[in-house]
Design a protein around this motif. Structure first.
Motif, short mmCIF file in Angstrom:
data_model
loop_
_atom_site.label_atom_id
_atom_site.label_comp_id
_atom_site.label_asym_id
_atom_site.label_seq_id
_atom_site.Cartn_x
_atom_site.Cartn_y
_atom_site.Cartn_z
N THR A 187 48.35 84.82 144.10
CA THR A 187 47.90 84.77 145.32
C THR A 187 47.30 85.82 145.96
OG1 THR A 187 49.57 82.86 145.95
CG2 THR A 187 48.71 83.84 147.78
N THR B 129 46.09 87.69 149.35
CA THR B 129 46.08 87.69 150.78
C THR B 129 45.28 88.91 151.52
OG1 THR B 129 48.28 86.99 150.78
CG2 THR B 129 47.66 87.86 152.77
N THR C 84 44.05 83.51 152.82
CA THR C 84 44.73 83.47 151.47
C THR C 84 43.85 82.78 150.29
OG1 THR C 84 46.26 81.51 151.88
CG2 THR C 84 47.08 83.83 151.94
#
Length: 176
Positions: free
Chosen positions: A61, A63, A69
């Motif tokens: 992930t 960010t 995201t």
């Protein structure tokens, strides 16, 4: 001219990083540590070190500073992301190999044993039957690409071969 803000420009750096990560992971093949190192290096370079990366197995992930995201997953037989619409075509015998999920934009990499020409024809028929309007079709020696619109959503389907398998890429952007 619309005054509605378009979130895609804000997401472009995240999408570029997610695409770079997907390509690097695909090229890296089985070497998971090489894949992780290459992906992290690409993220850091593309974001000038301003993007956080969180890993959970084969899922990463990303960010951004603005809180946007993108999640990138790779595997042999992944699930489609939650909320992926039922009216977007996929082959009867597909296996999901990669997923990029970036705030209303999905890129799904699939494989199938069905020949590319049959997949392309099936996609065209089934997308039209679901109410999608075809806005582009392109065929070339090694594959094809189709683009569709419906309810301010945009879908692009790409078809190609890799060895004995057909490879399909589905890119979908939901309306803001």
């Amino acid at each position: 001219m619309s005054t509605t803000a378009n979130p895609i420009p804000v997401l472009r750096p995240l999408i570029a990083v997610a695409l770079a990560a997907t390509v690097l992971a695909t090229l890296a093949g089985c070497g998971k540590s090489m894949e992780d190192a290459a992906t992290e290096a690409a993220v850091r370079a593309a974001s000038d070190g301003k993007m956080e990366v969180e890993r959970d197995g084969d899922r990463m992930t990303f960010t951004g500073e603005d809180g946007s995201t993108a999640t990138v997953s790779h595997g042999d037989d992944l699930d489609l992301p939650a909320g992926f619409p039922d009216d977007v075509w996929r082959p009867a015998d597909y296996r999901v190999r990669s997923v990029v999920d970036a705030d209303g934009m999905w890129m799904i990499g699939m494989s199938s044993d069905t020949p590319v020409d049959a997949l392309r024809r099936d996609a065209g028929e089934r997308m039209a039957a679901q109410g999608w309007k075809q806005v582009m079709a392109m065929e070339h020696e090694n594959g094809a690409m189709l683009a569709w619109e419906k309810d301010e959503r945009h879908a692009a389907l790409s078809f190609g071969r890799e060895g004995d398998a057909s490879m399909i890429s589905v890119q979908l952007r939901e309306a803001p």
